[in-house]
Design a protein around this motif. Structure first.
Motif, PDB file in Angstrom:
ATOM      1  N   GLU A 211      24.246  -6.081   7.164  1.00 57.13           N
ATOM      2  CA  GLU A 211      22.995  -6.798   7.431  1.00 57.13           C
ATOM      3  C   GLU A 211      21.773  -6.021   6.959  1.00 57.13           C
ATOM      4  OE1 GLU A 211      21.612  -6.694  11.693  1.00 57.13           O
ATOM      5  OE2 GLU A 211      23.599  -5.794  11.992  1.00 57.13           O
ATOM      6  N   GLY A 212      21.954  -4.745   6.651  1.00 55.03           N
ATOM      7  CA  GLY A 212      20.832  -3.918   6.260  1.00 55.03           C
ATOM      8  C   GLY A 212      20.230  -4.278   4.918  1.00 55.03           C
ATOM      9  N   VAL A 213      21.026  -4.836   4.022  1.00 56.71           N
ATOM     10  CA  VAL A 213      20.505  -5.197   2.709  1.00 56.71           C
ATOM     11  C   VAL A 213      19.441  -6.287   2.851  1.00 56.71           C
ATOM     12  CG1 VAL A 213      21.082  -6.076   0.423  1.00 56.71           C
ATOM     13  CG2 VAL A 213      22.666  -4.523   1.585  1.00 56.71           C
ATOM     14  N   GLY A 214      19.770  -7.336   3.602  1.00 55.25           N
ATOM     15  CA  GLY A 214      18.797  -8.396   3.828  1.00 55.25           C
ATOM     16  C   GLY A 214      17.593  -7.919   4.617  1.00 55.25           C
ATOM     17  N   TRP A 215      17.848  -7.030   5.595  1.00 64.05           N
ATOM     18  CA  TRP A 215      16.742  -6.479   6.385  1.00 64.05           C
ATOM     19  C   TRP A 215      15.767  -5.709   5.489  1.00 64.05           C
ATOM     20  CZ3 TRP A 215      15.337  -1.355   7.071  1.00 64.05           C
ATOM     21  CH2 TRP A 215      14.342  -1.113   8.051  1.00 64.05           C
ATOM     22  N   ALA A 216      16.308  -4.845   4.633  1.00 62.53           N
ATOM     23  CA  ALA A 216      15.452  -4.060   3.730  1.00 62.53           C
ATOM     24  C   ALA A 216      14.713  -4.960   2.752  1.00 62.53           C
ATOM     25  CB  ALA A 216      16.290  -3.027   2.981  1.00 62.53           C
ATOM     26  N   ALA A 217      15.405  -5.984   2.256  1.00 64.65           N
ATOM     27  CA  ALA A 217      14.783  -6.905   1.300  1.00 64.65           C
ATOM     28  C   ALA A 217      13.614  -7.652   1.928  1.00 64.65           C
ATOM     29  CB  ALA A 217      15.816  -7.893   0.781  1.00 64.65           C
ATOM     30  N   GLY A 218      13.651  -7.801   3.250  1.00 66.20           N
ATOM     31  CA  GLY A 218      12.585  -8.500   3.934  1.00 66.20           C
ATOM     32  C   GLY A 218      11.371  -7.640   4.231  1.00 66.20           C
ATOM     33  N   ARG A 219      11.464  -6.348   3.960  1.00 59.12           N
ATOM     34  CA  ARG A 219      10.317  -5.462   4.166  1.00 59.12           C
ATOM     35  C   ARG A 219       9.315  -5.646   3.040  1.00 59.12           C
ATOM     36  NH1 ARG A 219      10.392  -3.113   9.132  1.00 59.12           N
ATOM     37  NH2 ARG A 219       9.065  -1.468   8.283  1.00 59.12           N
ATOM     38  N   ARG A 220       8.058  -5.779   3.367  1.00 58.41           N
ATOM     39  CA  ARG A 220       7.032  -6.026   2.355  1.00 58.41           C
ATOM     40  C   ARG A 220       6.989  -4.889   1.332  1.00 58.41           C
ATOM     41  NH1 ARG A 220       0.999  -7.514   4.201  1.00 58.41           N
ATOM     42  NH2 ARG A 220       2.192  -9.365   4.874  1.00 58.41           N
ATOM     43  N   GLY A 221       7.040  -5.265   0.052  1.00 55.35           N
ATOM     44  CA  GLY A 221       6.930  -4.290  -1.026  1.00 55.35           C
ATOM     45  C   GLY A 221       8.215  -3.592  -1.390  1.00 55.35           C
ATOM     46  N   CYS A 222       9.317  -3.919  -0.704  1.00 54.75           N
ATOM     47  CA  CYS A 222      10.586  -3.236  -0.953  1.00 54.75           C
ATOM     48  C   CYS A 222      11.510  -4.079  -1.833  1.00 54.75           C
ATOM     49  CB  CYS A 222      11.302  -2.930   0.360  1.00 54.75           C
ATOM     50  SG  CYS A 222      10.503  -1.667   1.366  1.00 54.75           S
ATOM     51  N   GLU A 223      12.146  -3.414  -2.780  1.00 55.41           N
ATOM     52  CA  GLU A 223      13.212  -4.018  -3.591  1.00 55.41           C
ATOM     53  C   GLU A 223      14.474  -3.183  -3.385  1.00 55.41           C
ATOM     54  OE1 GLU A 223      12.895  -6.821  -5.037  1.00 55.41           O
ATOM     55  OE2 GLU A 223      10.717  -7.066  -5.101  1.00 55.41           O
TER      56      GLU A 223
END
Length: 249
Positions: A211-223
């Motif tokens: 689930e961390g991939v989607g969580w990180a992708a949802g952080r503003r400015g993060c790819e």
């Protein structure tokens, strides 16, 4: 100007391509490495006389710590809450260990020392995590199974990239919700505006697991670019990488 030193348990390399006055450049480089050595002395949980170790032993009151350590602990708490406890620097049976935040935070501040000195084109690499300015700089991401191969190469102009993985230190990232090593991902690479965020988000995402991939992708400015335990590559559309290869062994 190029310089490499061993700090905080890993090599730190700095390359500066600005054509500024040599004395000014040299002073800025000295300031960078002096700050990183100071950070290691103050915040390492492996040094008995560090501020972190003294706080952990109860020798310092919570309201008597430095502003820098308070900032680090506030960041740690932010990511603990944001991940529902998966990212936690106070695991049961272990001492306080804020290294997952200290590394990116301190290297980003080192980069600020360079820009404050008027330098505009540099690449600061701390054990594979990079903050850069005035690019494009080419940054390779190691293949999780093969040390001599890359799974992607990205172009970094002004920003940072960090990777959390199992290939260097084994199962060292623990899911604070379970107390067990996080094992659903092999590596997570995050590109963000600062290394403070890129490094912490990569570690937090790894601790969260799949689930961390989607969580990180949802952080503003993060790819994000990740490889899961089944060797699947997962990436966000805006990840600035080229030449991705299948991650299979």
């Amino acid at each position: 100007m190029r310089r490499v030193e061993h700090v905080m348990g890993f090599p730190v390399s700095l390359r500066i391509d600005d054509a500024g006055p040599p004395a000014r450049v040299a002073d800025a480089v000295d300031a960078v490495f002096a700050w990183l050595h100071e950070t290691d002395a103050r915040f390492s949980p492996f040094k008995a006389d560090s501020e972190v170790s003294r706080l952990d032993r109860g020798e310092l009151p919570a309201d008597g710590i430095s502003a820098d350590l308070r900032e680090v602990l506030d960041l740690c708490e932010h990511y603990r809450v944001a991940t529902g406890g998966a990212f936690d620097v106070r695991l049961p049976g272990r001492g306080l260990d804020p290294c997952a935040v200290v590394k990116g935070w301190s290297v980003q501040r080192a980069a600020h020392l360079l820009t404050a000195a008027g330098l505009r084109r540099f690449c600061l690499n701390a054990g594979g995590d990079v903050v850069a300015a005035g690019g494009p700089w080419r940054v390779g991401v190691r293949h999780p199974d093969h040390a001599d191969r890359l799974c992607t190469v990205l172009d970094l102009t002004d920003g940072a990239v960090a990777t959390s993985a199992r290939y260097e230190r084994g199962d060292h990232i623990v899911d604070g919700r379970t107390g067990r090593p996080a094992a659903e991902l092999l590596s997570v690479t995050v590109v963000a505006p600062t290394l403070t965020e890129a490094d912490a988000v990569a570690t937090a995402a790894f601790a969260l697991g799949a689930e961390g991939v989607g969580w990180a992708a949802g952080r503003r400015g993060c790819e994000v670019f990740a490889v899961d335990a089944g060797r699947r590559v997962l990436r966000t559309p805006g990840f600035p990488g080229t030449g991705e290869r299948p991650a299979a062994a």
